[in-house]
Scaffold this motif. Sequence first.
Motif, PDB file in Angstrom:
ATOM      1  N   CYS A  73      -9.649  -7.103  14.455  1.00  0.00           N
ATOM      2  CA  CYS A  73      -9.693  -7.728  13.122  1.00  0.00           C
ATOM      3  C   CYS A  73      -9.107  -9.135  13.143  1.00  0.00           C
ATOM      4  O   CYS A  73      -8.164  -9.439  12.407  1.00  0.00           O
ATOM      5  CB  CYS A  73      -8.973  -6.851  12.104  1.00  0.00           C
ATOM      6  SG  CYS A  73      -9.586  -5.167  12.054  1.00  0.00           S
ATOM      7  N   HIS A 113     -12.945  -3.047   6.832  1.00  0.00           N
ATOM      8  CA  HIS A 113     -12.789  -3.859   5.627  1.00  0.00           C
ATOM      9  C   HIS A 113     -11.386  -3.711   5.056  1.00  0.00           C
ATOM     10  O   HIS A 113     -10.693  -2.731   5.312  1.00  0.00           O
ATOM     11  CB  HIS A 113     -13.866  -3.536   4.577  1.00  0.00           C
ATOM     12  CG  HIS A 113     -13.952  -2.108   4.141  1.00  0.00           C
ATOM     13  ND1 HIS A 113     -14.337  -1.078   4.969  1.00  0.00           N
ATOM     14  CD2 HIS A 113     -13.705  -1.527   2.932  1.00  0.00           C
ATOM     15  CE1 HIS A 113     -14.329   0.056   4.288  1.00  0.00           C
ATOM     16  NE2 HIS A 113     -13.948  -0.183   3.048  1.00  0.00           N
ATOM     17  N   ARG A 114     -10.979  -4.700   4.315  1.00  0.00           N
ATOM     18  CA  ARG A 114      -9.655  -4.736   3.696  1.00  0.00           C
ATOM     19  C   ARG A 114      -9.760  -5.568   2.425  1.00  0.00           C
ATOM     20  O   ARG A 114     -10.812  -6.157   2.159  1.00  0.00           O
ATOM     21  CB  ARG A 114      -8.614  -5.366   4.637  1.00  0.00           C
ATOM     22  CG  ARG A 114      -8.801  -6.868   4.806  1.00  0.00           C
ATOM     23  CD  ARG A 114      -7.695  -7.536   5.612  1.00  0.00           C
ATOM     24  NE  ARG A 114      -6.424  -7.566   4.931  1.00  0.00           N
ATOM     25  CZ  ARG A 114      -6.081  -8.406   3.955  1.00  0.00           C
ATOM     26  NH1 ARG A 114      -6.941  -9.321   3.518  1.00  0.00           N
ATOM     27  NH2 ARG A 114      -4.896  -8.356   3.399  1.00  0.00           N
ATOM     28  N   SER A 115      -8.662  -5.639   1.668  1.00  0.00           N
ATOM     29  CA  SER A 115      -8.591  -6.600   0.561  1.00  0.00           C
ATOM     30  C   SER A 115      -7.111  -6.873   0.277  1.00  0.00           C
ATOM     31  O   SER A 115      -6.247  -6.055   0.577  1.00  0.00           O
ATOM     32  CB  SER A 115      -9.326  -6.089  -0.684  1.00  0.00           C
ATOM     33  OG  SER A 115      -8.834  -4.836  -1.095  1.00  0.00           O
ATOM     34  N   LEU A 168      -4.841  -3.627   0.542  1.00  0.00           N
ATOM     35  CA  LEU A 168      -5.513  -2.470   1.126  1.00  0.00           C
ATOM     36  C   LEU A 168      -5.747  -2.848   2.590  1.00  0.00           C
ATOM     37  O   LEU A 168      -6.514  -3.766   2.869  1.00  0.00           O
ATOM     38  CB  LEU A 168      -6.838  -2.230   0.395  1.00  0.00           C
ATOM     39  CG  LEU A 168      -7.743  -1.126   0.906  1.00  0.00           C
ATOM     40  CD1 LEU A 168      -7.055   0.230   0.885  1.00  0.00           C
ATOM     41  CD2 LEU A 168      -9.029  -1.065   0.091  1.00  0.00           C
ATOM     42  N   PRO A 169      -5.059  -2.176   3.519  1.00  0.00           N
ATOM     43  CA  PRO A 169      -5.159  -2.595   4.923  1.00  0.00           C
ATOM     44  C   PRO A 169      -6.562  -2.343   5.490  1.00  0.00           C
ATOM     45  O   PRO A 169      -7.346  -1.570   4.922  1.00  0.00           O
ATOM     46  CB  PRO A 169      -4.138  -1.710   5.634  1.00  0.00           C
ATOM     47  CG  PRO A 169      -3.363  -1.017   4.579  1.00  0.00           C
ATOM     48  CD  PRO A 169      -4.177  -1.026   3.333  1.00  0.00           C
ATOM     49  N   TYR A 170      -6.825  -2.958   6.635  1.00  0.00           N
ATOM     50  CA  TYR A 170      -8.114  -2.722   7.298  1.00  0.00           C
ATOM     51  C   TYR A 170      -8.309  -1.226   7.527  1.00  0.00           C
ATOM     52  O   TYR A 170      -7.404  -0.529   7.995  1.00  0.00           O
ATOM     53  CB  TYR A 170      -8.171  -3.451   8.641  1.00  0.00           C
ATOM     54  CG  TYR A 170      -8.768  -4.832   8.522  1.00  0.00           C
ATOM     55  CD1 TYR A 170     -10.095  -5.010   8.153  1.00  0.00           C
ATOM     56  CD2 TYR A 170      -8.001  -5.955   8.783  1.00  0.00           C
ATOM     57  CE1 TYR A 170     -10.653  -6.278   8.039  1.00  0.00           C
ATOM     58  CE2 TYR A 170      -8.549  -7.235   8.672  1.00  0.00           C
ATOM     59  CZ  TYR A 170      -9.880  -7.387   8.294  1.00  0.00           C
ATOM     60  OH  TYR A 170     -10.431  -8.629   8.173  1.00  0.00           O
ATOM     61  N   HIS A 171      -9.492  -0.766   7.217  1.00  0.00           N
ATOM     62  CA  HIS A 171      -9.798   0.652   7.376  1.00  0.00           C
ATOM     63  C   HIS A 171     -11.306   0.839   7.490  1.00  0.00           C
ATOM     64  O   HIS A 171     -12.075  -0.108   7.271  1.00  0.00           O
ATOM     65  CB  HIS A 171      -9.263   1.459   6.181  1.00  0.00           C
ATOM     66  CG  HIS A 171      -9.944   1.130   4.882  1.00  0.00           C
ATOM     67  ND1 HIS A 171      -9.626   0.023   4.135  1.00  0.00           N
ATOM     68  CD2 HIS A 171     -10.939   1.755   4.197  1.00  0.00           C
ATOM     69  CE1 HIS A 171     -10.386  -0.017   3.054  1.00  0.00           C
ATOM     70  NE2 HIS A 171     -11.197   1.021   3.070  1.00  0.00           N
ATOM     71  N   THR A 215      -7.111   4.332   7.799  1.00  0.00           N
ATOM     72  CA  THR A 215      -6.580   3.075   8.331  1.00  0.00           C
ATOM     73  C   THR A 215      -6.539   3.138   9.860  1.00  0.00           C
ATOM     74  O   THR A 215      -6.639   4.215  10.452  1.00  0.00           O
ATOM     75  CB  THR A 215      -5.159   2.797   7.800  1.00  0.00           C
ATOM     76  OG1 THR A 215      -4.386   3.968   7.970  1.00  0.00           O
ATOM     77  CG2 THR A 215      -5.185   2.434   6.330  1.00  0.00           C
ATOM     78  N   TYR A 222       0.835  -1.206   0.000  1.00  0.00           N
ATOM     79  CA  TYR A 222       0.000   0.000   0.000  1.00  0.00           C
ATOM     80  C   TYR A 222       0.872   1.259   0.000  1.00  0.00           C
ATOM     81  O   TYR A 222       0.594   2.230  -0.710  1.00  0.00           O
ATOM     82  CB  TYR A 222      -0.890  -0.054   1.236  1.00  0.00           C
ATOM     83  CG  TYR A 222      -1.986   0.962   1.314  1.00  0.00           C
ATOM     84  CD1 TYR A 222      -3.007   1.002   0.375  1.00  0.00           C
ATOM     85  CD2 TYR A 222      -2.020   1.878   2.366  1.00  0.00           C
ATOM     86  CE1 TYR A 222      -4.034   1.931   0.475  1.00  0.00           C
ATOM     87  CE2 TYR A 222      -3.050   2.808   2.475  1.00  0.00           C
ATOM     88  CZ  TYR A 222      -4.047   2.828   1.521  1.00  0.00           C
ATOM     89  OH  TYR A 222      -5.056   3.748   1.621  1.00  0.00           O
ATOM     90  N   SER A 227     -13.620 -12.656  10.702  1.00  0.00           N
ATOM     91  CA  SER A 227     -13.823 -11.977   9.418  1.00  0.00           C
ATOM     92  C   SER A 227     -14.598 -12.852   8.450  1.00  0.00           C
ATOM     93  O   SER A 227     -14.676 -14.070   8.633  1.00  0.00           O
ATOM     94  CB  SER A 227     -12.463 -11.635   8.795  1.00  0.00           C
ATOM     95  OG  SER A 227     -11.879 -12.800   8.239  1.00  0.00           O
ATOM     96  N   GLU A 269      -5.965  -3.195  14.924  1.00  0.00           N
ATOM     97  CA  GLU A 269      -6.153  -4.323  14.008  1.00  0.00           C
ATOM     98  C   GLU A 269      -6.057  -5.643  14.779  1.00  0.00           C
ATOM     99  O   GLU A 269      -6.871  -6.549  14.578  1.00  0.00           O
ATOM    100  CB  GLU A 269      -5.125  -4.259  12.868  1.00  0.00           C
ATOM    101  CG  GLU A 269      -5.383  -5.341  11.855  1.00  0.00           C
ATOM    102  CD  GLU A 269      -4.716  -5.111  10.502  1.00  0.00           C
ATOM    103  OE1 GLU A 269      -4.494  -3.946  10.116  1.00  0.00           O
ATOM    104  OE2 GLU A 269      -4.441  -6.118   9.837  1.00  0.00           O
TER     105      GLU A 269
END
Length: 256
Positions: free
Chosen positions: A186, A210-212, A124-127, A176, A58, A191, A182
């Motif tokens: 998370c 959410h993240r991906s 894409l980190p958890y945010h 983030t 990222y 999840s 996290e």
Amino acid sequence: MFSSAERAAWEKDGYVRLGQVMTDAELAALQQRIDAIMMGEIVYEGMFFQIDSTTGNYGDLTGSGYAGPTLNYRKIQDLERDPLFLAYMQKPIFRDITRALVGENISCFRAMFMNKPAHRGTVLPYHQDGGGQWELDREKFVTIWTALDPSTLANGCVQIIPGSHTLGLLSERGHTITPEQEAQYCKEEDSIYLEAKPGESFLLHNYVLHRSGVNTSSQSRRAFSVVYMDATTRSTRNGGGFPVIFGDGALIPGRV
Ligand SMILES: O=C(O)CCC(=O)C(=O)O
């Protein structure tokens, strides 16, 4: 239309699967259109483009701007300027949802293509969606995320923590969260992966975590994500409003 069961699920879990709300022909048209925009066959001056990283990190994403014809774009914004995407954003089901959850007059913060190109993609980190970085004078919005390809664990589908929207905004600055948050909120076992067929949509609460990930497959993971908000929302940076999607002064496809 938006059912009371869907609303209850969204309130409890912070997300609900809406299923496919467009025809297969409309889906094919959006798929072709986004590729044509990436390849420079259709041009909208000043549209926001971000090329995908080559490292998957990222932090390695660099600036914006069209970088020539390639399907390796990670993000494209301002898609309300395209008549096909605008017409999709104005579907009656989205009118119904946004009227129920946000209000009568609706603008969009962003109409965004999010892509994990084949064998690429950027973590894409958890945010959460919101917070100071968004520079909005209020936060009354929802996201509708639509798969334009099959979205799977292998090609970097969205992963969420159901119910995490009830935590509220975890970072005033937003987007983030800290490594400590996290670790606390998370956990992998809490999840779920939002795998989807092409054309399927999810309604997301803006504070759901959410993240991906990256795409380890040869299938691209194209998606379209729209943040709908109250049309009276103003930018705290310049006081400006945003493109109107429903209600007074709404954009008209083909006249944008
Ligand atoms: O499509 C993705 O991978 C993430 C999208 C996202 O964060 C969003 O739509 O808010």
